[in-house]
Design a protein around this motif. Structure first.
Motif, PDB file in Angstrom:
ATOM      1  N   MET A 284       0.854  -1.190   0.000  1.00 25.24           N
ATOM      2  CA  MET A 284       0.000   0.000   0.000  1.00 25.24           C
ATOM      3  C   MET A 284       0.892   1.243   0.000  1.00 25.24           C
ATOM      4  O   MET A 284       1.645   1.473   0.936  1.00 25.24           O
ATOM      5  CB  MET A 284      -0.904   0.003   1.238  1.00 25.24           C
ATOM      6  N   GLY A 285       0.813   2.027  -1.079  1.00 24.12           N
ATOM      7  CA  GLY A 285       1.555   3.276  -1.132  1.00 24.12           C
ATOM      8  C   GLY A 285       2.983   3.092  -1.625  1.00 24.12           C
ATOM      9  O   GLY A 285       3.440   1.983  -1.907  1.00 24.12           O
ATOM     10  N   PRO A 286       3.717   4.207  -1.724  1.00 21.59           N
ATOM     11  CA  PRO A 286       5.103   4.176  -2.236  1.00 21.59           C
ATOM     12  C   PRO A 286       6.041   3.481  -1.253  1.00 21.59           C
ATOM     13  O   PRO A 286       5.799   3.442  -0.049  1.00 21.59           O
ATOM     14  CB  PRO A 286       5.453   5.657  -2.386  1.00 21.59           C
ATOM     15  N   LYS A 287       7.162   2.955  -1.801  1.00 25.46           N
ATOM     16  CA  LYS A 287       8.132   2.270  -0.960  1.00 25.46           C
ATOM     17  C   LYS A 287       9.153   3.221  -0.341  1.00 25.46           C
ATOM     18  O   LYS A 287       9.794   2.870   0.637  1.00 25.46           O
ATOM     19  CB  LYS A 287       8.857   1.203  -1.784  1.00 25.46           C
ATOM     20  N   ASP A 288       9.315   4.391  -0.929  1.00 28.24           N
ATOM     21  CA  ASP A 288      10.310   5.354  -0.437  1.00 28.24           C
ATOM     22  C   ASP A 288       9.601   6.655  -0.084  1.00 28.24           C
ATOM     23  O   ASP A 288       8.814   7.179  -0.885  1.00 28.24           O
ATOM     24  CB  ASP A 288      11.384   5.602  -1.501  1.00 28.24           C
ATOM     25  N   HIS A 289       9.894   7.188   1.090  1.00 28.12           N
ATOM     26  CA  HIS A 289       9.222   8.432   1.511  1.00 28.12           C
ATOM     27  C   HIS A 289       9.667   9.626   0.673  1.00 28.12           C
ATOM     28  O   HIS A 289       9.016  10.684   0.676  1.00 28.12           O
ATOM     29  CB  HIS A 289       9.485   8.711   2.995  1.00 28.12           C
ATOM     30  N   ASN A 290      10.796   9.482  -0.059  1.00 28.02           N
ATOM     31  CA  ASN A 290      11.240  10.577  -0.925  1.00 28.02           C
ATOM     32  C   ASN A 290      10.379  10.705  -2.175  1.00 28.02           C
ATOM     33  O   ASN A 290      10.457  11.726  -2.877  1.00 28.02           O
ATOM     34  CB  ASN A 290      12.701  10.351  -1.343  1.00 28.02           C
ATOM     35  N   ASP A 291       9.579   9.687  -2.477  1.00 27.99           N
ATOM     36  CA  ASP A 291       8.738   9.714  -3.676  1.00 27.99           C
ATOM     37  C   ASP A 291       7.356  10.308  -3.410  1.00 27.99           C
ATOM     38  O   ASP A 291       6.511  10.315  -4.315  1.00 27.99           O
ATOM     39  CB  ASP A 291       8.570   8.281  -4.223  1.00 27.99           C
ATOM     40  N   THR A 292       7.117  10.767  -2.189  1.00 29.13           N
ATOM     41  CA  THR A 292       5.800  11.309  -1.859  1.00 29.13           C
ATOM     42  C   THR A 292       5.929  12.396  -0.794  1.00 29.13           C
ATOM     43  O   THR A 292       6.952  12.484  -0.092  1.00 29.13           O
ATOM     44  CB  THR A 292       4.874  10.187  -1.337  1.00 29.13           C
ATOM     45  N   THR A 293       4.899  13.212  -0.716  1.00 27.58           N
ATOM     46  CA  THR A 293       4.840  14.233   0.337  1.00 27.58           C
ATOM     47  C   THR A 293       3.851  13.829   1.437  1.00 27.58           C
ATOM     48  O   THR A 293       3.592  14.614   2.358  1.00 27.58           O
ATOM     49  CB  THR A 293       4.399  15.589  -0.253  1.00 27.58           C
ATOM     50  N   ALA A 294       3.343  12.620   1.336  1.00 24.48           N
ATOM     51  CA  ALA A 294       2.351  12.170   2.322  1.00 24.48           C
ATOM     52  C   ALA A 294       2.956  12.091   3.717  1.00 24.48           C
ATOM     53  O   ALA A 294       2.260  12.341   4.715  1.00 24.48           O
ATOM     54  CB  ALA A 294       1.794  10.809   1.906  1.00 24.48           C
ATOM     55  N   ASP A 295       4.258  11.733   3.794  1.00 25.90           N
ATOM     56  CA  ASP A 295       4.870  11.622   5.117  1.00 25.90           C
ATOM     57  C   ASP A 295       4.966  12.978   5.803  1.00 25.90           C
ATOM     58  O   ASP A 295       4.765  13.091   7.015  1.00 25.90           O
ATOM     59  CB  ASP A 295       6.251  10.965   5.015  1.00 25.90           C
ATOM     60  N   GLU A 296       5.265  14.057   4.996  1.00 28.36           N
ATOM     61  CA  GLU A 296       5.314  15.393   5.593  1.00 28.36           C
ATOM     62  C   GLU A 296       3.935  15.834   6.081  1.00 28.36           C
ATOM     63  O   GLU A 296       3.799  16.374   7.194  1.00 28.36           O
ATOM     64  CB  GLU A 296       5.868  16.416   4.594  1.00 28.36           C
ATOM     65  N   VAL A 297       2.916  15.593   5.254  1.00 27.51           N
ATOM     66  CA  VAL A 297       1.560  15.984   5.636  1.00 27.51           C
ATOM     67  C   VAL A 297       1.125  15.219   6.884  1.00 27.51           C
ATOM     68  O   VAL A 297       0.576  15.798   7.842  1.00 27.51           O
ATOM     69  CB  VAL A 297       0.570  15.724   4.476  1.00 27.51           C
ATOM     70  N   ALA A 298       1.399  13.912   6.888  1.00 23.13           N
ATOM     71  CA  ALA A 298       1.024  13.101   8.055  1.00 23.13           C
ATOM     72  C   ALA A 298       1.805  13.535   9.298  1.00 23.13           C
ATOM     73  O   ALA A 298       1.263  13.537  10.414  1.00 23.13           O
ATOM     74  CB  ALA A 298       1.275  11.627   7.763  1.00 23.13           C
ATOM     75  N   SER A 299       3.072  13.938   9.106  1.00 18.78           N
ATOM     76  CA  SER A 299       3.876  14.361  10.262  1.00 18.78           C
ATOM     77  C   SER A 299       3.313  15.630  10.887  1.00 18.78           C
ATOM     78  O   SER A 299       3.334  15.785  12.115  1.00 18.78           O
ATOM     79  CB  SER A 299       5.333  14.583   9.839  1.00 18.78           C
ATOM     80  N   TYR A 300       2.780  16.551  10.046  1.00 16.65           N
ATOM     81  CA  TYR A 300       2.174  17.770  10.594  1.00 16.65           C
ATOM     82  C   TYR A 300       0.930  17.433  11.412  1.00 16.65           C
ATOM     83  O   TYR A 300       0.679  18.040  12.464  1.00 16.65           O
ATOM     84  CB  TYR A 300       1.814  18.726   9.454  1.00 16.65           C
ATOM     85  N   VAL A 301       0.159  16.459  10.914  1.00 15.55           N
ATOM     86  CA  VAL A 301      -1.050  16.050  11.639  1.00 15.55           C
ATOM     87  C   VAL A 301      -0.671  15.426  12.978  1.00 15.55           C
ATOM     88  O   VAL A 301      -1.238  15.765  14.033  1.00 15.55           O
ATOM     89  CB  VAL A 301      -1.882  15.066  10.799  1.00 15.55           C
ATOM     90  N   PHE A 302       0.300  14.510  12.941  1.00 11.22           N
ATOM     91  CA  PHE A 302       0.754  13.869  14.179  1.00 11.22           C
ATOM     92  C   PHE A 302       1.329  14.905  15.144  1.00 11.22           C
ATOM     93  O   PHE A 302       1.089  14.841  16.361  1.00 11.22           O
ATOM     94  CB  PHE A 302       1.800  12.797  13.874  1.00 11.22           C
TER      95      PHE A 302
END
Length: 341
Positions: A284-302
């Motif tokens: 589910m989803g990309p294998k590398d966090h560098n290929d998406t900005t979802a981790d940054e968005v999720a980090s702001y929420v957390f």
């Protein structure tokens, strides 16, 4: 001579009557009897309390050590990604509650955390030996009356017996080496913390100096005038302690807010990136966090949720965590005062 004999006999009769009057069951008790009875009752209560506390400690130590051992085993069995998520969650939601404890752990990772683990393991082994020997000692019945000897001893003699057991069964060299290792690591960690929190210490001194000027001008003269002459010398000293306590408290509260904010950001980012990896392993989803900005968005929420949680709790652990983590809070207070000293 006859007159002297009568006088001696009369005096003897008086002494006998006095003795009989004091030992008679109908005689009035002396004024010191209630005090002696009360003192004896208090001593009995303290002795019973001491026996209860001693038995409680002997019972609790194995339970606590088993709990921490099982928790450590579970910690080691966790997959790396889940472990990173757990550490991130702790930083995100609890980082501001114990800022110096987390800083001390991070400093110890580079200055001897492995040494501390080995030392604590050695101390734990010695504690288990003492506990097991104490349990054996509690079953000893040398007089053969069917009741263990320890249950027939007074608390004072029982304590002396247990102290002797500890001194004879403990390995002093092993304990001394373990304590020395922990102390050396603590000195190194404390040096790092003093540098890391130097601004907090400077802020505490500045705030205390500001309050000291105010207190010396408006409060100390009034307190001094109302204080008896023999106690006046304590007024400036106590005022100085109070000002320093206020300054330290305010400075560390500010540092707690700053740490809560930064730990929420870093912990939130750890959580989001660990979550990306966990989902990627399940397809589910990309294998590398560098290929998406979802981790940054999720980090702001957390991060927002983590800081908001700490803010709503006034940056103090809520119930029941405040009870479970009470020893951690004591360590936090001790480190703060050690750093500020």
């Amino acid at each position: 001579k006859e007159h002297n004999n009568h006088a001696i006999e009369h005096q003897r009769v008086i002494l006998i009557n006095q003795y009989l009057s004091t030992t008679s069951p109908h005689s009035q008790p002396s004024s010191s009897c209630p005090t002696m009875t009360e003192s004896s009752n208090n001593t009995e209560k303290l002795e019973k309390l001491g026996r209860t506390v001693l038995n409680g400690i002997i019972t609790a130590i194995p339970i606590c050590m088993t709990f921490f051992h099982n928790a450590h085993e579970m910690y080691n069995r966790l997959p790396t990604d889940y472990l990173h998520f757990l550490i991130g969650a702790i930083l995100c939601f609890f980082g501001g509650f114990y800022p110096t404890v987390f800083a001390a752990v991070q400093a110890a990772e580079h200055g001897g955390l492995t040494t501390v683990k080995i030392a604590l393991k050695a101390l734990g082994e010695e504690v288990i030996i003492i506990v097991n020997e104490s349990k054996k000692d509690d079953k000893v019945d040398d007089d053969g009356d069917g009741t263990p000897d320890t249950e027939q001893l007074s608390p004072r003699i029982l304590m002396e017996r247990k102290v002797k057991l500890v001194l004879t069964k403990m390995n002093p060299e092993k304990v001394n080496t373990a304590i020395s290792s922990i102390y050396k690591v603590w000195i190194a960690v404390l040096a790092v913390l003093k540098i890391e929190f130097a601004r907090t210490v400077a802020l505490a001194m500045t705030i205390s100096a500001f309050f000291k000027r105010f207190v010396n001008r408006y409060i100390v003269p009034k307190v001094d005038s109302a204080t008896p002459a023999e106690y006046k010398k304590w007024v400036p000293v106590l005022a100085d302690w109070a000002c320093k306590s206020i300054g330290v408290g305010i400075a560390w509260k500010i540092q707690t807010i700053i740490t809560a904010f930064t730990s929420s950001l870093s912990g939130g980012l750890m959580m989001s990136r660990a979550l990306i990896v966990i989902l990627a392993k399940r397809g589910m989803g990309p294998k590398d966090h560098n290929d998406t900005t979802a981790d940054e968005v999720a980090s702001y929420v957390f991060a927002f949720l983590g800081f908001y949680f700490q803010f709503t709790q006034s940056f103090s652990a809520p119930f029941p965590f405040n009870i479970i983590l009470a020893p951690v809070q004591l360590v936090e207070n001790w480190i703060q005062w050690s750093v500020t000293d």
